[in-house]
Design a protein around this motif. Structure first.
Motif, PDB file in Angstrom:
ATOM      1  N   THR A 199       0.884  -1.169   0.000  1.00  0.00           N
ATOM      2  CA  THR A 199       0.000   0.000   0.000  1.00  0.00           C
ATOM      3  C   THR A 199       0.920   1.218   0.000  1.00  0.00           C
ATOM      4  OG1 THR A 199      -0.034  -0.084   2.409  1.00  0.00           O
ATOM      5  CG2 THR A 199      -1.914  -1.086   1.271  1.00  0.00           C
ATOM      6  N   ASP A 200       0.324   2.385  -0.076  1.00  0.00           N
ATOM      7  CA  ASP A 200       1.122   3.606  -0.100  1.00  0.00           C
ATOM      8  C   ASP A 200       1.922   3.769   1.192  1.00  0.00           C
ATOM      9  OD1 ASP A 200       2.036   6.100  -0.919  1.00  0.00           O
ATOM     10  OD2 ASP A 200       0.412   7.096   0.167  1.00  0.00           O
ATOM     11  N   LYS A 247       7.480   4.827  -4.106  1.00  0.00           N
ATOM     12  CA  LYS A 247       6.852   6.056  -3.588  1.00  0.00           C
ATOM     13  C   LYS A 247       5.374   6.130  -3.949  1.00  0.00           C
ATOM     14  CE  LYS A 247      10.805   9.095  -3.105  1.00  0.00           C
ATOM     15  NZ  LYS A 247      10.795   8.929  -1.634  1.00  0.00           N
ATOM     16  N   ARG A 248       5.070   5.793  -5.202  1.00  0.00           N
ATOM     17  CA  ARG A 248       3.685   5.900  -5.639  1.00  0.00           C
ATOM     18  C   ARG A 248       3.312   4.656  -6.427  1.00  0.00           C
ATOM     19  NH1 ARG A 248       1.906  10.323  -4.271  1.00  0.00           N
ATOM     20  NH2 ARG A 248      -0.043  10.032  -5.393  1.00  0.00           N
ATOM     21  N   PHE A 249       2.027   4.418  -6.557  1.00  0.00           N
ATOM     22  CA  PHE A 249       1.586   3.251  -7.324  1.00  0.00           C
ATOM     23  C   PHE A 249       2.117   3.317  -8.759  1.00  0.00           C
ATOM     24  CE2 PHE A 249      -1.617   1.707 -10.369  1.00  0.00           C
ATOM     25  CZ  PHE A 249      -1.349   0.361 -10.212  1.00  0.00           C
ATOM     26  N   SER A 250       2.089   4.532  -9.337  1.00  0.00           N
ATOM     27  CA  SER A 250       2.503   4.664 -10.739  1.00  0.00           C
ATOM     28  C   SER A 250       3.995   4.401 -10.934  1.00  0.00           C
ATOM     29  CB  SER A 250       2.145   6.058 -11.257  1.00  0.00           C
ATOM     30  OG  SER A 250       2.704   7.018 -10.390  1.00  0.00           O
ATOM     31  N   ASP A 251       4.763   4.313  -9.858  1.00  0.00           N
ATOM     32  CA  ASP A 251       6.194   4.034 -10.008  1.00  0.00           C
ATOM     33  C   ASP A 251       6.477   2.584 -10.395  1.00  0.00           C
ATOM     34  OD1 ASP A 251       6.869   6.631  -9.327  1.00  0.00           O
ATOM     35  OD2 ASP A 251       6.932   6.174  -7.179  1.00  0.00           O
ATOM     36  N   TYR A 252       5.536   1.696 -10.141  1.00  0.00           N
ATOM     37  CA  TYR A 252       5.773   0.291 -10.513  1.00  0.00           C
ATOM     38  C   TYR A 252       5.699   0.169 -12.032  1.00  0.00           C
ATOM     39  CZ  TYR A 252       5.299  -0.660  -5.582  1.00  0.00           C
ATOM     40  OH  TYR A 252       5.502  -0.656  -4.231  1.00  0.00           O
ATOM     41  N   PRO A 253       6.656  -0.502 -12.642  1.00  0.00           N
ATOM     42  CA  PRO A 253       6.723  -0.479 -14.104  1.00  0.00           C
ATOM     43  C   PRO A 253       5.537  -1.165 -14.771  1.00  0.00           C
ATOM     44  CG  PRO A 253       8.299  -2.040 -13.200  1.00  0.00           C
ATOM     45  CD  PRO A 253       7.741  -1.287 -12.038  1.00  0.00           C
ATOM     46  N   ASN A 588       2.235 -17.396  -7.504  1.00  0.00           N
ATOM     47  CA  ASN A 588       2.438 -16.450  -8.602  1.00  0.00           C
ATOM     48  C   ASN A 588       3.266 -15.259  -8.103  1.00  0.00           C
ATOM     49  OD1 ASN A 588      -0.317 -17.938  -9.032  1.00  0.00           O
ATOM     50  ND2 ASN A 588       0.529 -17.452 -11.017  1.00  0.00           N
ATOM     51  N   ILE A 589       3.823 -14.573  -9.051  1.00  0.00           N
ATOM     52  CA  ILE A 589       4.738 -13.473  -8.709  1.00  0.00           C
ATOM     53  C   ILE A 589       3.945 -12.186  -8.471  1.00  0.00           C
ATOM     54  CG2 ILE A 589       6.522 -11.983  -9.787  1.00  0.00           C
ATOM     55  CD1 ILE A 589       7.650 -14.658  -8.824  1.00  0.00           C
ATOM     56  N   HIS A 590       4.382 -11.409  -7.503  1.00  0.00           N
ATOM     57  CA  HIS A 590       3.781 -10.092  -7.270  1.00  0.00           C
ATOM     58  C   HIS A 590       4.261  -9.147  -8.374  1.00  0.00           C
ATOM     59  CE1 HIS A 590       3.580 -10.928  -2.621  1.00  0.00           C
ATOM     60  NE2 HIS A 590       2.677 -11.622  -3.293  1.00  0.00           N
ATOM     61  N   ARG A 591       3.610  -9.251  -9.516  1.00  0.00           N
ATOM     62  CA  ARG A 591       4.039  -8.373 -10.619  1.00  0.00           C
ATOM     63  C   ARG A 591       3.633  -6.928 -10.347  1.00  0.00           C
ATOM     64  NH1 ARG A 591       1.097  -6.708 -15.451  1.00  0.00           N
ATOM     65  NH2 ARG A 591       2.617  -5.856 -16.907  1.00  0.00           N
ATOM     66  N   ASN A 592       2.442  -6.775  -9.792  1.00  0.00           N
ATOM     67  CA  ASN A 592       1.917  -5.437  -9.531  1.00  0.00           C
ATOM     68  C   ASN A 592       1.151  -5.463  -8.211  1.00  0.00           C
ATOM     69  OD1 ASN A 592      -0.449  -3.271  -9.908  1.00  0.00           O
ATOM     70  ND2 ASN A 592       1.326  -2.676 -11.121  1.00  0.00           N
ATOM     71  N   PRO A 593       1.211  -4.377  -7.433  1.00  0.00           N
ATOM     72  CA  PRO A 593       0.535  -4.389  -6.129  1.00  0.00           C
ATOM     73  C   PRO A 593      -0.975  -4.630  -6.215  1.00  0.00           C
ATOM     74  CG  PRO A 593       1.968  -2.465  -6.308  1.00  0.00           C
ATOM     75  CD  PRO A 593       1.977  -3.135  -7.649  1.00  0.00           C
ATOM     76  N   LEU A 594      -1.578  -4.395  -7.357  1.00  0.00           N
ATOM     77  CA  LEU A 594      -3.043  -4.460  -7.416  1.00  0.00           C
ATOM     78  C   LEU A 594      -3.630  -5.856  -7.613  1.00  0.00           C
ATOM     79  CD1 LEU A 594      -4.204  -1.250  -9.306  1.00  0.00           C
ATOM     80  CD2 LEU A 594      -3.399  -1.544  -6.969  1.00  0.00           C
TER      81      LEU A 594
END
Ligand code: BGC
Length: 764
Positions: A199-200, A247-253, A588-594
């Motif tokens: 989370t943030d 720092k932010r959600f959008s920072d994840y590639p 499975n891999i944590h590719r993205n926090p969502l």
């Protein structure tokens, strides 16, 4: 006990001492609590505010103290007798004289939550209620020290949100108000985050008024007690992050492509997942608040005497860890390698090995040893820049870093030189994407990928030359070596054979169906049961079980032995309830926090994932219960998961999304693997011959059986042809018989699947 008596007759036979049950036993619940405390991560502790001691007065804010979330939802939900929330934990510490609580708040939160539950809100999905000025003032008059609690819930079949004020990745407006109200009035503020995934972190990372933060994950049924154990210093935190906190959600590639379409996910970031991205791509480096591997302790450790050397085909690492502080605790030593960029491009650092010390007393020193194969530093060349379809060690200098997070390491003197590009494993192209337009390179730019063809062709199943036994044989005869399995199978009619390749009705307390169930030949109906956080039995059965912490928390322990113990304990509960197959570990891999199911999965890193899963499988199977490594593979998003196509390069598949499964299979041979719902590069996972037959069985030597995920949309005969042995929780008998009659599938193809199912049953 006779072979399969439990599976056949569902006796009421407790497995504990003195006739007691092991299911939800004190011992298992204590294990759950201890594991929870071991995996919580202390992110911040300025001014030494924690641990709380000496009867310190505390005011606890946030609905999460009552609305505590023990784990996620869906098939990973565990029905328990009780849950101990954060308030319960702190209350216990108050009774022990360690702290004093401002009692005005709990009544308020309890009341508000009960009202919201009654109105249909679910645990963890409630709204943060607004506090009155009077309440805030009274709390502030009582003490200058506050704990802020925040909780999050997610579940199977849906994904999380990542927009400002969504109350999911980010704080909601009402949570933010609560935080500000507290910060306005209290000099000492601690935050406790109860969530199954990232989370943030920015709101506390960048605010010096919040001096301590415990990332408590979802800690199972006694997670609230474990939180209090850490806050009050009864347990010294030793959890380390297994995901990067940006720092932010959008920072994840992967954030942009995550929601690009409901029909597909394009893995443009390629192998640059998690710290492989943040540590490598220049502009990304500064976007990290808490790096992979990071976690504080109440004591200090010194890692010294680092020695790295090569011996045969392996790199060995030894080091000494000394507790230089004044409280006993555990440390995790992490080894990273850095490969030369070469032609393929590489992550700046990759985890190679790790070791958690046991408890070190103040002043105590312990040596740790780790080893890993040189070949594990190779990269997969899917386009032929060095050698197509091969793992290669590119020429150059391989460096090693040892420390206690990816960013706090010491470079070892030893370097491993590779004189010329070396193929460590020649493979063949499998499951490659027909069209993935671009993928990320190590400098953050993208290369264009050419469309590619997949040319693998299926090898027909060889017909066994066995003949049916002279007298009808039972499965036990095979087990006892009187009849071969091939011969046993020959006596089955086509209908009987086909009846074995799909799920069978529930018996007893099972709710996910069984397999086998051919009484005429003594084949028991073996029940499956869900995990991963504990044996899931439906509420109406009135059997409660132990809810262990979520998988991410368990991975943060960096302690495979603990995973072994939890695997064994959970498997005993499965066995005691007369079931045979535990549908865990989920890996499975944590590719993205969502991804809505990240709480069920271990990490963004495949090595941690594979090692933790392997340990759990060993624990489970030590009890003669089958584990099921799931969901194979690249199921990294929940929305439209039955139809979503994961479009991913073969390199990323092999180095990231398959790697954990590969480690798990090679180290622990799970008796079953569960294919995922999604498509991978245009082919459904369960119909994917490349992945199931060629990679899983052919390349890795998997000896077990493969099950589908439950009620997928694939065609059963195509699954059987791919080597996916059974369709769960039910199948389509007539359609398989029709495919057999039409020559789309042969009896030999089905016999092989049945053989693998029966081999699995005989291991139980
Ligand atoms: C989930 C699996 C689970 C199965 C049985 C599916 O919806 O994806 O993880 O094991 O159901 O409950």
């Amino acid at each position: 006990m006779n072979k399969w008596s439990r599976l056949k007759y569902s006796p009421c036979l407790p497995m504990g001492r003195d006739g007691r049950c092991v299911t939800a036993s004190d011992e298992h619940i204590a294990l759950s609590r201890a594991a929870a405390a071991d995996g919580m991560v202390l992110l911040k502790n300025e001014n030494g505010l924690l641990p709380l001691r000496g009867g310190k007065r505390i005011a606890v804010f946030g609905k999460a103290q009552y609305d505590y979330v023990k784990g996620g939802g869906g098939s990973g939900y565990v029905t328990v007798d009780y849950v101990r929330n954060i308030y319960d934990g702190l209350k216990l510490k108050e009774a022990e004289g360690k702290i004093e609580l401002f009692d005005g708040l709990i009544g308020f939160y309890k009341n508000e939550m009960e009202k919201q539950y009654a109105a249909g809100k679910e645990n963890g999905l409630t709204e943060e209620p607004e506090l009155s000025q009077d309440m805030l003032d009274r709390a502030a008059a009582y003490t200058d020290t506050a704990i802020i609690t925040i909780c999050r819930f997610s579940g199977e079949g849906w994904d999380r949100h990542g927009e400002p004020y969504d109350g999911d990745f980010y704080l909601s407006r009402s949570e933010e108000k609560m935080v500000n109200d507290v910060l306005d009035r209290f000099a000492n503020v601690i935050a406790v985050i109860n969530a199954g995934a990232q989370t943030d972190t920015e709101w506390y990372h960048s605010d010096s008024r919040i001096s301590s933060v415990l990332y408590a994950w979802q800690g199972g049924m006694e997670g609230g007690l474990a939180i209090a154990d850490i806050l009050c210093g009864d347990v010294n935190p030793s959890g380390k992050l297994v995901d990067t906190f940006a720092k932010r959600f959008s920072d994840y590639p992967s954030s942009e492509s995550f929601s690009e379409s409901d029909d597909y996910v394009k893995y443009y970031e390629d192998i640059y997942v998690g710290y492989r991205y943040f540590e490598t791509v220049k502009d990304a480096y500064g976007r990290v608040n808490y790096p992979f591997g990071f976690g504080l302790s109440y004591t200090d450790f010194k890692i010294s005497d680092i020695d790295v050397y090569k011996d045969g085909d392996n790199i060995h690492v030894s080091a000494k860890v000394t507790n230089t502080g004044d409280m006993s605790g555990k440390e995790v030593v992490q080894v990273y390698f850095s490969a030369p960029q070469g032609k393929l491009g590489k992550p700046a650092l990759e985890l190679a090995a790790f070791s958690k010390t046991g408890i070190l007393e103040p002043g105590e020193t312990r040596a740790v040893y780790m080893t890993f194969p040189i070949s594990s530093m190779s990269s997969y060349d899917d386009t032929g820049k060095v050698q197509k379809s091969a793992y290669v060690l590119e020429k150059g200098c391989y460096k090693f870093y040892v420390g206690n997070s990816v960013r706090n390491t010491v470079k070892a003197d030893y370097e491993y030189m590779v004189e010329s590009d070396t193929v460590t494993e020649q493979l063949t192209q499998q499951a490659a994407p027909r069209r993935l337009e671009k993928r990320m390179l190590s400098d953050g730019s993208f290369e264009t990928l050419e469309p590619c063809e997949n040319n693998t062709s299926r090898i027909p199943s060889p017909a066994s030359d066995a003949s049916a036994p002279a007298e009808p044989a039972m499965l036990i005869d095979v087990y006892e070596g009187k009849v071969t399995l091939d011969s046993f199978i020959k006596q089955l009619t086509d209908d009987e054979l086909v009846g074995l390749v799909y799920g069978q009705p529930n018996t007893g307390v099972a709710n996910t169906s069984g397999m086998g169930n051919l009484e005429k030949y003594g084949i028991p109906n073996v029940m499956t049961a869900d995990g991963p956080a504990g044996l899931r039995i439906n509420k109406e059965c009135e059997v409660t079980t132990t809810a262990f912490p979520c998988a991410t928390l368990l991975a943060c322990t960096w302690d495979p032995e603990l995973l072994y113990s939890i695997g064994a304990a959970g498997a005993k509960e499965v066995k005691e309830n007369n079931m045979g197959i535990w549908l865990t570990p989920a890996m499975n891999i944590h590719r993205n926090p969502l991804c809505g199911r990240n709480f069920e999965y271990f990490s963004e890193d495949p090595l941690i994932t594979g090692k933790m899963a392997a340990a759990k499988v060993r624990g489970i199977q030590s009890q003669h219960i089958a584990a099921s490594a799931k969901h194979f593979c690249a199921n990294n998003k929940e929305k439209n998961r039955l139809e979503s196509d994961s479009i991913v390069s073969e390199r990323a598949l092999r180095e990231i999304y398959l790697k954990g499964f590969e480690i798990c299979v090679k180290e622990s041979q799970p008796w079953t693997v569960m294919s995922s719902y999604n498509l991978i590069n245009g082919t459904r996972a369960s119909e994917n011959y490349d992945l199931i037959t060629n990679v899983l069985r052919g390349e890795w030597g998997f000896e077990g059986m493969v099950t589908t995920d439950w009620a997928n949309s694939a065609e059963e005969y195509k699954e059987l042809l791919a080597g996916n042995d059974i369709k769960m929780p039910f199948g389509y008998h007539d359609s398989v018989i029709a495919a057999l009659n039409d020559g789309k599938i042969t009896r030999a193809d089905i016999e092989i699947c049945v053989k693998r199912i029966l081999e699995m049953i005989m291991k139980l």
